[in-house]
Design an enzyme around this catalytic site. Structure first.
Site, PDB file in Angstrom:
ATOM      1  N   LYS A   1       0.836  -1.210   0.000  1.00  0.00           N
ATOM      2  CA  LYS A   1       0.000   0.000   0.000  1.00  0.00           C
ATOM      3  C   LYS A   1       0.866   1.253   0.000  1.00  0.00           C
ATOM      4  O   LYS A   1       0.610   2.201  -0.757  1.00  0.00           O
ATOM      5  CB  LYS A   1      -0.899  -0.003   1.249  1.00  0.00           C
ATOM      6  CG  LYS A   1      -1.567   1.323   1.530  1.00  0.00           C
ATOM      7  CD  LYS A   1      -2.424   1.277   2.765  1.00  0.00           C
ATOM      8  CE  LYS A   1      -1.725   1.612   4.063  1.00  0.00           C
ATOM      9  NZ  LYS A   1      -1.333   3.020   4.242  1.00  0.00           N
ATOM     10  N   ASN A   2       1.902   1.257   0.836  1.00  0.00           N
ATOM     11  CA  ASN A   2       2.691   2.479   0.972  1.00  0.00           C
ATOM     12  C   ASN A   2       3.664   2.706  -0.189  1.00  0.00           C
ATOM     13  O   ASN A   2       4.303   3.764  -0.265  1.00  0.00           O
ATOM     14  CB  ASN A   2       3.457   2.471   2.308  1.00  0.00           C
ATOM     15  CG  ASN A   2       2.520   2.716   3.481  1.00  0.00           C
ATOM     16  OD1 ASN A   2       1.344   3.009   3.298  1.00  0.00           O
ATOM     17  ND2 ASN A   2       3.051   2.595   4.698  1.00  0.00           N
TER      18      ASN A   2
ATOM     19  N   CYS B   1      -4.767   8.166  10.098  1.00  0.00           N
ATOM     20  CA  CYS B   1      -4.781   7.487  11.389  1.00  0.00           C
ATOM     21  C   CYS B   1      -4.600   8.470  12.529  1.00  0.00           C
ATOM     22  O   CYS B   1      -3.822   9.419  12.438  1.00  0.00           O
ATOM     23  CB  CYS B   1      -3.637   6.479  11.451  1.00  0.00           C
ATOM     24  SG  CYS B   1      -3.931   4.987  10.519  1.00  0.00           S
TER      25      CYS B   1
ATOM     26  N   ARG C   1       0.579  14.800  13.453  1.00  0.00           N
ATOM     27  CA  ARG C   1       1.460  14.404  12.345  1.00  0.00           C
ATOM     28  C   ARG C   1       1.583  15.581  11.406  1.00  0.00           C
ATOM     29  O   ARG C   1       0.867  15.695  10.431  1.00  0.00           O
ATOM     30  CB  ARG C   1       0.915  13.171  11.644  1.00  0.00           C
ATOM     31  CG  ARG C   1       0.962  11.951  12.531  1.00  0.00           C
ATOM     32  CD  ARG C   1       0.266  10.780  11.912  1.00  0.00           C
ATOM     33  NE  ARG C   1       1.049  10.124  10.875  1.00  0.00           N
ATOM     34  CZ  ARG C   1       0.637   9.045  10.228  1.00  0.00           C
ATOM     35  NH1 ARG C   1      -0.529   8.525  10.506  1.00  0.00           N
ATOM     36  NH2 ARG C   1       1.385   8.491   9.294  1.00  0.00           N
ATOM     37  N   PRO C   2       2.516  16.462  11.698  1.00  0.00           N
ATOM     38  CA  PRO C   2       2.646  17.666  10.885  1.00  0.00           C
ATOM     39  C   PRO C   2       3.171  17.357   9.484  1.00  0.00           C
ATOM     40  O   PRO C   2       3.709  16.274   9.233  1.00  0.00           O
ATOM     41  CB  PRO C   2       3.648  18.518  11.670  1.00  0.00           C
ATOM     42  CG  PRO C   2       4.406  17.568  12.512  1.00  0.00           C
ATOM     43  CD  PRO C   2       3.520  16.391  12.769  1.00  0.00           C
ATOM     44  N   ILE C   3       3.007  18.311   8.588  1.00  0.00           N
ATOM     45  CA  ILE C   3       3.589  18.174   7.240  1.00  0.00           C
ATOM     46  C   ILE C   3       4.552  19.330   6.975  1.00  0.00           C
ATOM     47  O   ILE C   3       4.793  19.696   5.836  1.00  0.00           O
ATOM     48  CB  ILE C   3       2.497  18.116   6.142  1.00  0.00           C
ATOM     49  CG1 ILE C   3       1.546  19.313   6.271  1.00  0.00           C
ATOM     50  CG2 ILE C   3       1.739  16.813   6.167  1.00  0.00           C
ATOM     51  CD1 ILE C   3       0.758  19.579   5.005  1.00  0.00           C
TER      52      ILE C   3
ATOM     53  N   ASP D   1       5.075   0.564  11.979  1.00  0.00           N
ATOM     54  CA  ASP D   1       3.818  -0.034  11.511  1.00  0.00           C
ATOM     55  C   ASP D   1       3.659  -1.502  11.934  1.00  0.00           C
ATOM     56  O   ASP D   1       2.621  -2.105  11.655  1.00  0.00           O
ATOM     57  CB  ASP D   1       3.713   0.073   9.984  1.00  0.00           C
ATOM     58  CG  ASP D   1       3.343   1.492   9.541  1.00  0.00           C
ATOM     59  OD1 ASP D   1       3.022   2.332  10.411  1.00  0.00           O
ATOM     60  OD2 ASP D   1       3.391   1.757   8.322  1.00  0.00           O
TER      61      ASP D   1
ATOM     62  N   ARG E   1      -8.482  -0.235   5.235  1.00  0.00           N
ATOM     63  CA  ARG E   1      -7.649   0.768   4.570  1.00  0.00           C
ATOM     64  C   ARG E   1      -6.365   0.141   4.045  1.00  0.00           C
ATOM     65  O   ARG E   1      -5.788   0.648   3.075  1.00  0.00           O
ATOM     66  CB  ARG E   1      -7.277   1.895   5.553  1.00  0.00           C
ATOM     67  CG  ARG E   1      -8.400   2.863   5.830  1.00  0.00           C
ATOM     68  CD  ARG E   1      -7.883   4.035   6.637  1.00  0.00           C
ATOM     69  NE  ARG E   1      -6.600   4.481   6.109  1.00  0.00           N
ATOM     70  CZ  ARG E   1      -5.621   4.982   6.838  1.00  0.00           C
ATOM     71  NH1 ARG E   1      -5.750   5.130   8.131  1.00  0.00           N
ATOM     72  NH2 ARG E   1      -4.501   5.348   6.274  1.00  0.00           N
TER      73      ARG E   1
HETATM   74  C1  UD1 Z   1       4.622   6.829   6.378  1.00  0.00           C
HETATM   75  C2  UD1 Z   1       3.734   5.629   6.195  1.00  0.00           C
HETATM   76  C3  UD1 Z   1       3.183   5.172   7.542  1.00  0.00           C
HETATM   77  C4  UD1 Z   1       4.325   4.940   8.526  1.00  0.00           C
HETATM   78  C5  UD1 Z   1       5.272   6.141   8.576  1.00  0.00           C
HETATM   79  C6  UD1 Z   1       6.517   5.871   9.385  1.00  0.00           C
HETATM   80  C7  UD1 Z   1       2.852   5.994   3.974  1.00  0.00           C
HETATM   81  C8  UD1 Z   1       1.669   6.310   3.135  1.00  0.00           C
HETATM   82  N1  UD1 Z   1       2.654   5.981   5.306  1.00  0.00           N
HETATM   83  O1  UD1 Z   1       3.799   7.852   6.937  1.00  0.00           O
HETATM   84  O2  UD1 Z   1       2.455   3.967   7.336  1.00  0.00           O
HETATM   85  O3  UD1 Z   1       3.798   4.727   9.810  1.00  0.00           O
HETATM   86  O4  UD1 Z   1       5.693   6.519   7.253  1.00  0.00           O
HETATM   87  O5  UD1 Z   1       7.205   4.780   8.876  1.00  0.00           O
HETATM   88  O6  UD1 Z   1       3.916   5.720   3.476  1.00  0.00           O
HETATM   89  N2  UD1 Z   1       6.951  14.512  10.646  1.00  0.00           N
HETATM   90  C9  UD1 Z   1       7.116  15.847  10.911  1.00  0.00           C
HETATM   91  N3  UD1 Z   1       6.988  16.742   9.887  1.00  0.00           N
HETATM   92  C10 UD1 Z   1       6.698  16.352   8.627  1.00  0.00           C
HETATM   93  C11 UD1 Z   1       6.546  14.982   8.349  1.00  0.00           C
HETATM   94  C12 UD1 Z   1       6.679  14.080   9.382  1.00  0.00           C
HETATM   95  O7  UD1 Z   1       7.377  16.231  12.047  1.00  0.00           O
HETATM   96  O8  UD1 Z   1       6.593  17.212   7.746  1.00  0.00           O
HETATM   97  C13 UD1 Z   1       7.097  13.525  11.731  1.00  0.00           C
HETATM   98  C14 UD1 Z   1       5.822  12.732  11.988  1.00  0.00           C
HETATM   99  O9  UD1 Z   1       4.932  13.408  12.842  1.00  0.00           O
HETATM  100  C15 UD1 Z   1       6.370  11.470  12.607  1.00  0.00           C
HETATM  101  C16 UD1 Z   1       7.691  11.280  11.854  1.00  0.00           C
HETATM  102  O10 UD1 Z   1       8.021  12.540  11.325  1.00  0.00           O
HETATM  103  O11 UD1 Z   1       6.628  11.653  13.962  1.00  0.00           O
HETATM  104  C17 UD1 Z   1       7.645  10.264  10.739  1.00  0.00           C
HETATM  105  O12 UD1 Z   1       6.551  10.564   9.895  1.00  0.00           O
HETATM  106  P1  UD1 Z   1       6.542  10.240   8.338  1.00  0.00           P
HETATM  107  O13 UD1 Z   1       7.702   9.385   7.977  1.00  0.00           O
HETATM  108  O14 UD1 Z   1       6.357  11.504   7.589  1.00  0.00           O
HETATM  109  O15 UD1 Z   1       5.210   9.385   8.204  1.00  0.00           O
HETATM  110  P2  UD1 Z   1       4.302   9.357   6.934  1.00  0.00           P
HETATM  111  O16 UD1 Z   1       5.125   9.593   5.733  1.00  0.00           O
HETATM  112  O17 UD1 Z   1       3.082  10.160   7.155  1.00  0.00           O
END
Ligand code: UD1
Length: 418
Positions: free
Chosen positions: A22-23, A117, A122-124, A305, A397
């Site tokens: 999926k990912n 989830c 979970r910031p971007i 995960d 999902r």
């Molecule tokens: C992806 C996976 C998810 C998995 C995660 C960690 C997909 C679709 N999802 O989620 O299943 O649990 O990787 O292996 O691939 N963070 C920030 N700022 C950002 C982005 C992330 O602070 O801009 C933090 C997050 O809050 C978290 C950490 O970084 O604590 C890792 O998150 P991230 O690797 O971005 O997870 P996803 O890509 O959302």
């Protein structure tokens, strides 16, 4: 809403095939926005997140056709809309993956801040800081991210912390930027490498995917490609933990042992027999389980995960173990549900301590995220009596036909409507 009724205890034995990841499929689908041609993707898992992403792409003007087991995606020359709306995005955080492709190809994008989830804040911010480093003007308003640019320009950007989808978003954006982009402190997950493989097949120039430093030489256009996504190490890993927790013996086909290595090492050390072949992995519980502590970490560390599923396993292992969650805060929502089934678990911040083995008894349980649901299903397999796992839509999902796969391994699992 559907739920699972599991009558335990069960022993899982037999062979199953891992689904496509999926990912890996989600960024591959988003990447189709980058080209003027068609992209054929195969091996996509039949799960709800994939349907959500294809609906989002259709909304953005992409023609989606099914040809045998393959999806052919042809984006429109100009987007029908650049607007990824809340209703489409709210259930899936990975929708943010369309931001980079849209802004780099069309010069503008408007994407709802994602849901997904409920596992902590979970910031971007890293996605946005990276796009700004490439010259996009980014604003946040009314729950939407808007990004604009004439054309992105290559730059050096260092992620403050490793982010999987952040790396993927910027990797895609940089492919059509002018000049060279250097991304540092990138996520090294196999799904990032798989995305780079697709992008290269489309004509991108990428060096270093799978390492901390990725260099991308921007090109003017990307073309058509065919791509098969890698197998799902998390789905497959869940069934292998299922073998371990039920005293079972499962052969996972279409598996990549290297991608599963962080799990397999721990399972072996906990007393399981692990055999790897070219594309199969066997896990058999041949002796009583020993407790082994883990700490989650970005790849090649133990995947967050699989943390919830592993906690269920440790409730059946001899002795005391700890689980340290370092990737996400607030990712222990399964712990109180396991305790209701009879597990002895104490949570303190990012740590959980598990005392085992404790007999589990069937109960009504509910999880608020995808992997926590999988953990409760695994616990239900070994629990005595009937376990009802509510809100299976979380599980749908990310797990393709989980109940059929479990039944083919001998489990008594029924899906019912509430
Ligand atoms: C992806 C996976 C998810 C998995 C995660 C960690 C997909 C679709 N999802 O989620 O299943 O649990 O990787 O292996 O691939 N963070 C920030 N700022 C950002 C982005 C992330 O602070 O801009 C933090 C997050 O809050 C978290 C950490 O970084 O604590 C890792 O998150 P991230 O690797 O971005 O997870 P996803 O890509 O959302």
């Amino acid at each position: 809403m559907d739920c699972f009724e599991i009558t335990g205890p069960n022993r899982l034995a037999g062979r199953i095939r891992a689904a496509g990841a999926k990912n890996a499929a989600l960024p591959a689908l988003a990447a189709t926005l980058l080209t003027e041609g068609s992209v054929e993707l195969s091996g996509l898992p039949l799960v709800r997140d994939i349907r959500t992403m294809t609906r989002l792409l259709e909304h953005l003007g992409t023609r989606v056709e099914t040809v045998g087991g393959t999806l052919r995606l042809t984006p429109s020359g100009a987007p029908v809309t650049d607007n990824a709306e809340y209703d489409l995005v709210k259930t899936m955080r990975a929708s943010i993956l369309v931001l980079g492709p849209l802004v780099t190809r069309f010069g503008h994008a408007r994407v709802s801040l994602p849901g997904g989830c409920a596992i902590g804040v979970r910031p971007i911010d890293q996605h946005l800081a990276g796009l700004e480093a490439l010259g996009a003007e980014v604003t946040l308003e009314h729950g939407y991210v808007t990004a604009r640019t004439d054309r992105l320009v290559g730059n050096r950007f260092r992620f403050a912390g490793q982010s999987v989808t952040g790396t993927e978003n910027l990797l895609m954006a940089a492919c059509l930027a002018r000049g060279t982009t250097v991304l540092e402190n990138c996520a090294c997950e196999p799904e990032v490498v798989d995305l780079a493989r697709l992008l290269v097949a489309m004509g991108a120039q990428i060096d270093g995917a799978g390492q901390g430093r990725i260099e991308i030489q921007g090109v003017d256009h990307l073309g058509s490609a065919k791509h098969r996504v890698i197998s799902d190490r998390i789905e497959g890993g869940t069934f292998l933990i299922g073998a371990a927790i039920t005293g079972g013996d499962v052969v996972l086909e279409h598996a990549c042992a290297a991608d599963l290595a962080p799990l397999l090492e721990v399972l072996e050390s906990a007393g399981c027999t692990v055999e790897t072949r070219s594309d199969t992995v066997r896990v058999a519980a041949t002796e009583p389980l020993r407790s082994r502590s883990i700490e989650t970490a970005p790849h090649p560390g133990f995947p967050t995960d699989l943390q919830a599923q592993y906690m269920a396993l440790m409730s059946q292992a001899e002795g005391r173990s700890s689980v340290h969650e370092t990737v996400f805060e607030n990712r222990f929502q399964h712990a109180p549900e396991l305790v209701r089934m009879g597990a002895a678990i104490q949570v303190d911040g990012g740590y959980a301590w598990i005392e085992g083995p404790t007999p589990l008894s069937g109960a009504h349980v509910m999880a608020t995220d995808l992997r926590a649901s999988a953990c409760l299903v695994l616990a239900g397999l070994v629990a005595d009596g009937v376990t009802t796992v509510h809100r299976i839509y979380h599980l749908d999902r990310g797990y393709e036909g989980m109940e059929e796969k479990l039944r083919s391994l001998g489990a008594r699992v029924e899906r019912t409507s509430e």
